[in-house]
Design a protein around this motif. Sequence first.
Motif, PDB file in Angstrom:
ATOM      1  N   GLU A   1     -33.833  25.343 -20.214  1.00  0.00           N
ATOM      2  CA  GLU A   1     -32.403  25.447 -19.478  1.00  0.00           C
ATOM      3  C   GLU A   1     -32.988  24.648 -18.009  1.00  0.00           C
ATOM      4  OE1 GLU A   1     -30.589  29.553 -18.277  1.00  0.00           O
ATOM      5  OE2 GLU A   1     -32.016  29.132 -20.240  1.00  0.00           O
ATOM      6  N   VAL A   2     -31.921  24.585 -16.966  1.00  0.00           N
ATOM      7  CA  VAL A   2     -31.809  24.154 -15.642  1.00  0.00           C
ATOM      8  C   VAL A   2     -31.425  25.447 -14.743  1.00  0.00           C
ATOM      9  CG1 VAL A   2     -30.912  22.052 -14.657  1.00  0.00           C
ATOM     10  CG2 VAL A   2     -32.320  21.757 -16.143  1.00  0.00           C
ATOM     11  N   THR A   3     -31.623  25.741 -13.943  1.00  0.00           N
ATOM     12  CA  THR A   3     -31.209  26.919 -12.827  1.00  0.00           C
ATOM     13  C   THR A   3     -31.351  26.321 -12.053  1.00  0.00           C
ATOM     14  OG1 THR A   3     -32.621  27.543 -13.201  1.00  0.00           O
ATOM     15  CG2 THR A   3     -31.725  28.445 -14.986  1.00  0.00           C
ATOM     16  N   ALA A   4     -29.569  26.600 -11.009  1.00  0.00           N
ATOM     17  CA  ALA A   4     -29.787  26.696  -9.996  1.00  0.00           C
ATOM     18  C   ALA A   4     -30.468  27.404  -8.992  1.00  0.00           C
ATOM     19  CB  ALA A   4     -28.539  26.183  -9.175  1.00  0.00           C
ATOM     20  N   PRO A   5     -30.629  27.433  -7.741  1.00  0.00           N
ATOM     21  CA  PRO A   5     -31.307  29.113  -7.181  1.00  0.00           C
ATOM     22  C   PRO A   5     -30.577  29.540  -6.587  1.00  0.00           C
ATOM     23  CG  PRO A   5     -32.214  26.542  -6.127  1.00  0.00           C
ATOM     24  CD  PRO A   5     -31.069  26.251  -6.995  1.00  0.00           C
ATOM     25  N   GLY A   6     -31.220  31.006  -6.845  1.00  0.00           N
ATOM     26  CA  GLY A   6     -29.540  31.368  -6.101  1.00  0.00           C
ATOM     27  C   GLY A   6     -29.726  31.516  -4.721  1.00  0.00           C
ATOM     28  N   LEU A   7     -28.974  32.056  -4.668  1.00  0.00           N
ATOM     29  CA  LEU A   7     -28.262  32.315  -2.510  1.00  0.00           C
ATOM     30  C   LEU A   7     -29.660  33.198  -2.007  1.00  0.00           C
ATOM     31  CD1 LEU A   7     -24.577  33.628  -3.460  1.00  0.00           C
ATOM     32  CD2 LEU A   7     -25.311  30.961  -2.804  1.00  0.00           C
ATOM     33  N   ASP A   8     -29.480  34.223  -2.378  1.00  0.00           N
ATOM     34  CA  ASP A   8     -31.202  34.782  -1.608  1.00  0.00           C
ATOM     35  C   ASP A   8     -32.215  33.493  -1.710  1.00  0.00           C
ATOM     36  OD1 ASP A   8     -29.427  36.600  -1.247  1.00  0.00           O
ATOM     37  OD2 ASP A   8     -29.810  37.811  -3.647  1.00  0.00           O
ATOM     38  N   ASP A   9     -32.662  32.938  -2.190  1.00  0.00           N
ATOM     39  CA  ASP A   9     -33.732  31.730  -2.221  1.00  0.00           C
ATOM     40  C   ASP A   9     -33.857  31.057  -0.916  1.00  0.00           C
ATOM     41  OD1 ASP A   9     -34.282  29.059  -3.245  1.00  0.00           O
ATOM     42  OD2 ASP A   9     -35.467  30.742  -4.464  1.00  0.00           O
ATOM     43  N   SER A  10     -35.279  31.035  -0.851  1.00  0.00           N
ATOM     44  CA  SER A  10     -35.318  30.668   0.639  1.00  0.00           C
ATOM     45  C   SER A  10     -34.713  28.410   1.236  1.00  0.00           C
ATOM     46  CB  SER A  10     -36.797  30.699   0.740  1.00  0.00           C
ATOM     47  OG  SER A  10     -37.597  29.550  -0.311  1.00  0.00           O
ATOM     48  N   ARG A  11     -34.927  28.388  -0.555  1.00  0.00           N
ATOM     49  CA  ARG A  11     -34.422  27.092  -0.263  1.00  0.00           C
ATOM     50  C   ARG A  11     -33.210  26.737  -0.080  1.00  0.00           C
ATOM     51  NH1 ARG A  11     -36.373  24.349  -6.055  1.00  0.00           N
ATOM     52  NH2 ARG A  11     -35.486  26.978  -5.989  1.00  0.00           N
TER      53      ARG A  11
ATOM     54  N   ARG B   1     -30.999  28.921   1.617  1.00  0.00           N
ATOM     55  CA  ARG B   1     -31.064  29.254   2.858  1.00  0.00           C
ATOM     56  C   ARG B   1     -31.378  28.098   3.865  1.00  0.00           C
ATOM     57  NH1 ARG B   1     -33.295  34.035   1.259  1.00  0.00           N
ATOM     58  NH2 ARG B   1     -35.531  33.762   2.228  1.00  0.00           N
ATOM     59  N   GLU B   2     -32.126  27.436   3.410  1.00  0.00           N
ATOM     60  CA  GLU B   2     -33.020  26.508   4.218  1.00  0.00           C
ATOM     61  C   GLU B   2     -31.893  25.236   4.247  1.00  0.00           C
ATOM     62  OE1 GLU B   2     -36.756  22.652   4.741  1.00  0.00           O
ATOM     63  OE2 GLU B   2     -36.845  24.962   3.557  1.00  0.00           O
ATOM     64  N   ALA B   3     -31.418  24.386   3.312  1.00  0.00           N
ATOM     65  CA  ALA B   3     -30.089  24.271   2.860  1.00  0.00           C
ATOM     66  C   ALA B   3     -28.634  24.082   3.553  1.00  0.00           C
ATOM     67  CB  ALA B   3     -30.235  23.484   1.143  1.00  0.00           C
ATOM     68  N   PHE B   4     -28.302  25.423   3.440  1.00  0.00           N
ATOM     69  CA  PHE B   4     -27.605  25.638   4.394  1.00  0.00           C
ATOM     70  C   PHE B   4     -27.164  26.241   5.929  1.00  0.00           C
ATOM     71  CE2 PHE B   4     -25.937  25.761  -0.396  1.00  0.00           C
ATOM     72  CZ  PHE B   4     -25.168  25.352   0.028  1.00  0.00           C
ATOM     73  N   GLY B   5     -28.519  26.410   6.121  1.00  0.00           N
ATOM     74  CA  GLY B   5     -28.782  26.625   7.717  1.00  0.00           C
ATOM     75  C   GLY B   5     -27.804  25.578   8.533  1.00  0.00           C
ATOM     76  N   PRO B   6     -27.880  24.510   8.407  1.00  0.00           N
ATOM     77  CA  PRO B   6     -27.085  23.273   9.416  1.00  0.00           C
ATOM     78  C   PRO B   6     -26.381  23.759   9.057  1.00  0.00           C
ATOM     79  CG  PRO B   6     -28.704  22.592   8.430  1.00  0.00           C
ATOM     80  CD  PRO B   6     -28.939  23.717   7.451  1.00  0.00           C
ATOM     81  N   ALA B   7     -25.025  23.317   8.003  1.00  0.00           N
ATOM     82  CA  ALA B   7     -23.900  23.811   7.304  1.00  0.00           C
ATOM     83  C   ALA B   7     -23.370  25.431   8.648  1.00  0.00           C
ATOM     84  CB  ALA B   7     -23.193  24.163   6.499  1.00  0.00           C
ATOM     85  N   ARG B   8     -23.912  26.534   8.631  1.00  0.00           N
ATOM     86  CA  ARG B   8     -23.778  27.469   8.991  1.00  0.00           C
ATOM     87  C   ARG B   8     -23.368  27.340  10.819  1.00  0.00           C
ATOM     88  NH1 ARG B   8     -27.421  31.740   6.691  1.00  0.00           N
ATOM     89  NH2 ARG B   8     -25.770  31.480   4.999  1.00  0.00           N
ATOM     90  N   LYS B   9     -24.557  26.752  11.245  1.00  0.00           N
ATOM     91  CA  LYS B   9     -24.260  26.422  12.446  1.00  0.00           C
ATOM     92  C   LYS B   9     -22.980  25.994  13.112  1.00  0.00           C
ATOM     93  CE  LYS B   9     -27.055  24.986  15.909  1.00  0.00           C
ATOM     94  NZ  LYS B   9     -28.762  23.724  16.435  1.00  0.00           N
ATOM     95  N   CYS B  10     -23.001  24.655  12.165  1.00  0.00           N
ATOM     96  CA  CYS B  10     -21.710  24.109  12.898  1.00  0.00           C
ATOM     97  C   CYS B  10     -20.232  25.066  13.013  1.00  0.00           C
ATOM     98  CB  CYS B  10     -21.170  22.639  11.288  1.00  0.00           C
ATOM     99  SG  CYS B  10     -23.171  22.092  11.899  1.00  0.00           S
ATOM    100  N   VAL B  11     -20.351  25.931  11.542  1.00  0.00           N
ATOM    101  CA  VAL B  11     -19.513  26.712  11.115  1.00  0.00           C
ATOM    102  C   VAL B  11     -19.397  27.811  12.649  1.00  0.00           C
ATOM    103  CG1 VAL B  11     -18.212  28.808   9.881  1.00  0.00           C
ATOM    104  CG2 VAL B  11     -19.015  26.284   8.933  1.00  0.00           C
ATOM    105  N   VAL B  12     -19.885  27.822  12.874  1.00  0.00           N
ATOM    106  CA  VAL B  12     -19.887  29.249  14.133  1.00  0.00           C
ATOM    107  C   VAL B  12     -20.014  28.615  15.125  1.00  0.00           C
ATOM    108  CG1 VAL B  12     -21.973  30.774  15.463  1.00  0.00           C
ATOM    109  CG2 VAL B  12     -22.189  30.611  12.790  1.00  0.00           C
TER     110      VAL B  12
END
Length: 70
Positions: free
Chosen positions: A14-24, A26-37
């Motif tokens: 079974e292949v599972t994706a990391p959850g929304l609370d996973d540190s990876r 948050r790290e991956a979406f950090g730049p996108a969140r900054k651009c949206v702000v």
Amino acid sequence: MPCAADREWVNLGEVTAPGLDDSRTREAFGPARKCVVIYGVMSAVTLATVAALPAGGALTSRHRPIRILR
């Protein structure tokens, strides 16, 4: 000639994706969140400026931009 139908498929489990609370995540979406702000702040400043200029008595035109260009 080998065919894809002749191959044996390997079960990788079974292949599972990391959850929304996973540190990876948050790290991956950090730049996108900054651009949206940043975009939100720029939009709010622009809206406030456009709303404040006529309210402050600045000269405004009711002409459509296409009329001004003609």
